[in-house]
Scaffold this active site. Sequence first.
Site, PDB file in Angstrom:
ATOM      1  N   ARG A   1     -17.949  20.550 -37.151  1.00 53.42           N
ATOM      2  CA  ARG A   1     -16.542  20.932 -36.942  1.00 53.42           C
ATOM      3  C   ARG A   1     -15.942  21.478 -38.229  1.00 53.42           C
ATOM      4  O   ARG A   1     -15.394  22.552 -38.266  1.00 53.42           O
ATOM      5  CB  ARG A   1     -15.748  19.719 -36.448  1.00 53.42           C
ATOM      6  CG  ARG A   1     -16.132  19.312 -35.025  1.00 53.42           C
ATOM      7  CD  ARG A   1     -15.622  17.942 -34.681  1.00 53.42           C
ATOM      8  NE  ARG A   1     -16.232  16.942 -35.570  1.00 53.42           N
ATOM      9  CZ  ARG A   1     -15.902  15.677 -35.590  1.00 53.42           C
ATOM     10  NH1 ARG A   1     -14.969  15.229 -34.798  1.00 53.42           N
ATOM     11  NH2 ARG A   1     -16.514  14.836 -36.424  1.00 53.42           N
TER      12      ARG A   1
ATOM     13  N   SER B   1     -13.799  12.009 -30.435  1.00 51.08           N
ATOM     14  CA  SER B   1     -13.680  11.057 -29.325  1.00 51.08           C
ATOM     15  C   SER B   1     -12.637   9.998 -29.651  1.00 51.08           C
ATOM     16  O   SER B   1     -11.841   9.611 -28.793  1.00 51.08           O
ATOM     17  CB  SER B   1     -15.033  10.399 -29.049  1.00 51.08           C
ATOM     18  OG  SER B   1     -15.974  11.390 -28.702  1.00 51.08           O
TER      19      SER B   1
END
Length: 166
Positions: free
Chosen positions: A90, A128
């Site tokens: 990311r 998450s």
Amino acid sequence: MKLAVYPGSFDPVTNGHIDILERTSKLFDKIVVAVIHNVSKQALFTPQERADLIRESTKHLPNIEVECFSGLLADYVSGKHACAIIRGLRTVIDFEYEMQMAMWNRVLIPNLETIFVMSDSKYTFVSSSGVKEAALLGGNVSSLVPEVVERGLLAKLTIIRQNKEG
Ligand code: COA
């Protein structure tokens, strides 16, 4: 057959993970998504629930399989005769941890490649934990997770609230 393993906690799977799978599913004959029981993380969903959420969310990708595993990733990957591990990156913050993991796995299986795929820029902030925290505090995460995951989070929220009241 070119088989790759995409391992992770997936507690729960997010659109960031699905984006990685949509792009890498074009590169391999088959991808096994390996849901790990990470003992250092307090999970909201059981490994089986997480695997089911991934199955539901990847119905449009015919070459994806989902399994749960525990133990050493290198052993699991060898057992599958996989040629690669897939990991999403990311931001630069992911890089150091991922590089160490890739080195470990290369020491354990010299022929194994770790393939890093850059996340779509719209998901670089998604994790998450972030999704769980926002959803459990009543935030709308519908743009960040598959619909089935959103429903799963709402169901967990209801159980948590009932437990608090009872
Ligand atoms: N989009 C959105 N989120 C992403 C993402 C993406 N593309 N890529 C990673 N993430 C997030 C995950 O949601 C997760 O968020 P969280 O920390 O809030 O739960 C976080 O990045 C970490 O990703 P994850 O892939 O779940 O990492 P992990 O650290 O739980 O697991 C394993 C990584 C499975 C590869 C590693 O733990 C492992 O190999 N375990 C097996 C034991 C072993 O072999 N160890 C090596 C010994 S040397």
